[in-house]
Design an enzyme around this catalytic site. Structure first.
Site, PDB file in Angstrom:
ATOM      1  N   VAL A   1       0.848  -1.187   0.000  1.00  0.00           N
ATOM      2  CA  VAL A   1       0.000   0.000   0.000  1.00  0.00           C
ATOM      3  C   VAL A   1       0.884   1.237   0.000  1.00  0.00           C
ATOM      4  O   VAL A   1       1.808   1.353   0.813  1.00  0.00           O
ATOM      5  CB  VAL A   1      -0.928   0.023   1.235  1.00  0.00           C
ATOM      6  CG1 VAL A   1      -1.657   1.362   1.335  1.00  0.00           C
ATOM      7  CG2 VAL A   1      -1.921  -1.119   1.183  1.00  0.00           C
TER       8      VAL A   1
ATOM      9  N   ALA B   1       4.348   4.224   2.906  1.00  0.00           N
ATOM     10  CA  ALA B   1       3.969   2.969   2.263  1.00  0.00           C
ATOM     11  C   ALA B   1       4.173   1.835   3.265  1.00  0.00           C
ATOM     12  O   ALA B   1       4.787   2.018   4.318  1.00  0.00           O
ATOM     13  CB  ALA B   1       4.800   2.726   1.007  1.00  0.00           C
ATOM     14  N   LYS B   2       3.652   0.674   2.942  1.00  0.00           N
ATOM     15  CA  LYS B   2       3.845  -0.499   3.789  1.00  0.00           C
ATOM     16  C   LYS B   2       3.515  -1.741   2.992  1.00  0.00           C
ATOM     17  O   LYS B   2       2.702  -1.694   2.055  1.00  0.00           O
ATOM     18  CB  LYS B   2       2.940  -0.440   5.032  1.00  0.00           C
ATOM     19  CG  LYS B   2       3.455  -1.277   6.197  1.00  0.00           C
ATOM     20  CD  LYS B   2       4.650  -0.610   6.871  1.00  0.00           C
ATOM     21  CE  LYS B   2       5.120  -1.378   8.098  1.00  0.00           C
ATOM     22  NZ  LYS B   2       6.181  -0.642   8.815  1.00  0.00           N
ATOM     23  N   GLY B   3       4.132  -2.848   3.357  1.00  0.00           N
ATOM     24  CA  GLY B   3       3.846  -4.119   2.701  1.00  0.00           C
ATOM     25  C   GLY B   3       3.796  -5.239   3.704  1.00  0.00           C
ATOM     26  O   GLY B   3       4.324  -5.121   4.821  1.00  0.00           O
TER      27      GLY B   3
END
Length: 436
Positions: free
Chosen positions: A80, A125-127
């Site tokens: 995201v 952001a992040k995953g």
């Protein structure tokens, strides 16, 4: 560095938004509630609120794994990008069985505010991949990482979105991501990730940067009340990558670290634990449980110990209305992302507890990630002393800015940090305008 107007210098010429309270529990509801409160104070309209509260890009990928025994399993992964108005996305990659898209959305939003509050040229952001890495071999984890990287490749890159280690991942994971990306592009691109090994372009000081940032914030918070580390006792919940080093740095600075815990249990000793011996024990056994230098304690009991400083450095939501009511510490410095719920925040505020929020307290990791990214772009690496000096300066600057806003507006440190960061992101939106 560019000067930014203070929160009081910019008053948007719009009516306050009609803000509805989130209806779901969990980290995303907490992040949305924090945003709604800040938007209301800043007077932004519903359109700006919607842009600030909505992820810019999201991807949901299926990750098939051929296991060592020949069987096949399927995992779900997410990436995201919450906001990229101030620069490329920046955020960790998490391997944990509870990962879902809402958690990743919340963490990406917090990364946006975190980068803004320490004035980095990044968005958030992040995953994550919904997998328990403890149950898979090194080879299996490598295959999951490489397939995940391949699936999200159109979204990432040193000018688009830069990953870093998070829960369940480490420097080796980042090396696999970098190699997969580089092989597909045809040349080595170290800037696609940070937190990677030194041998492939990592930075000195990155592994302990988040912990050092936490301790810098503890020192700054104590200084506002005329105290130093020598004057206080502390407890640290979460003895992982952040909490273990934070505990060690606190002890090195003179604090009495009386309790620590991990997911399996904790250990307590009045007057302070022997941190070097404890860290050696954890290196051998993988847990603080059964350490002979203290008494057993569970995670919930640790939160209510009679100490001066509490560092929640484990998972989200541990300080809710009930547990926050048991906190005896005078300062709570958030090493984890989202450890305090909105209800917990209100309880702590009513009881006069000073909370240094996660988007400030644990920003040391992303600050040194930024330094690593800059070094990779220049192909020139700094000394560890240079990095630690720059980190200390950046954290002190951010704490001073947040503290000044808190005092001027009569806000908590969390509300002040959110106001500053959200305003900086909104100003970037307004300055860039809408296309087309």
């Amino acid at each position: 560095m560019t000067d930014h107007p203070s929160v009081t210098d910019v008053v948007p010429d719009v009516a306050p938004a009609d803000l509805a309270a989130p209806t779901r529990d969990g980290p995303l509801a907490t992040a949305q509630a924090q945003l709604a409160s800040a938007v209301e104070r800043l007077g932004y309209d519903p359109g700006m609120h919607a842009m600030l509260g909505t992820s810019r890009r999201e991807i949901n990928v299926a990750i098939p794994l051929r296991r060592d025994d020949g069987s096949t399993e399927l995992f779900h992964g997410f990436r995201v990008q919450h906001n990229v108005s101030r620069g490329p996305g920046k955020g960790g990659l998490r391997f944990h069985p509870s990962v879902d898209v809402d958690e990743v959305r919340a963490l990406a939003m917090w990364m946006t505010w975190k980068c803004a509050v320490v004035e980095l040229p990044y968005g958030g952001a992040k995953g994550g991949v919904a997998i328990d890495p403890r149950h898979y071999s090194q080879g299996e984890l490598e295959r999951v990482t490489r397939r995940y990287t391949s699936e999200i490749m159109p979204m990432i890159g040193p000018e688009r979105d830069i990953m870093a280690p998070d829960v369940g991942t480490d420097a080796q994971t980042m090396a696999w991501v970098m190699d997969t990306y580089s092989v597909n592009k045809g040349y080595t691109i170290p800037g696609v990730v940070t937190g990677k090994p030194l041998e492939v372009g990592g930075s000195l000081g990155r592994a302990t940067a988040t912990s050092r940032g936490v301790v810098h914030c503890v020192v700054a918070a104590l200084a506002e009340h005329g105290k130093t580390l020598d004057d206080v006792s502390a407890a640290v919940q979460g003895f992982g990558k952040v909490g273990s080093h934070a505990a060690a740095f606190l002890a090195e600075g003179g604090a009495r670290v009386e309790a620590v815990s991990d997911q399996y249990g904790g250990v307590y000793r009045s007057g302070g634990l022997d941190l070097p011996r404890l860290m050696d024990y954890v290196e051998r056994t993988g847990s603080v449980v059964d350490f002979d230098g203290g008494e057993p304690i569970d995670n919930t009991a640790l939160l209510s110990l009679d100490v001066d400083v509490l560092v929640p450095a484990a998972v989200e939501g541990v300080l809710d209305a009930e547990t926050a009511g048991q906190v005896q510490a005078r300062w709570v410095v958030e090493g984890a992302n989202g450890p305090t719920t909105p209800d917990g925040d209100r309880v702590l505020a009513d009881r006069g507890v000073v909370v240094v929020p996660d988007i400030l307290a644990n920003a040391g990791g992303v600050v040194v990630s930024y330094f690593e990214w800059v070094q990779a772009q220049q192909a020139y690496w700094w000394t560890e002393a240079e990095i630690e000096q720059r980190l200390a300066e950046r954290m002190a600057m951010a704490f001073e800015s947040v503290g000044k806003t808190a005092r001027h507006r009569d806000l908590s440190l969390r509300d002040a940090a959110l106001l500053l960061s959200i305003q900086r992101v909104a100003t970037a939106h307004q300055t860039r305008g809408l296309y087309p």
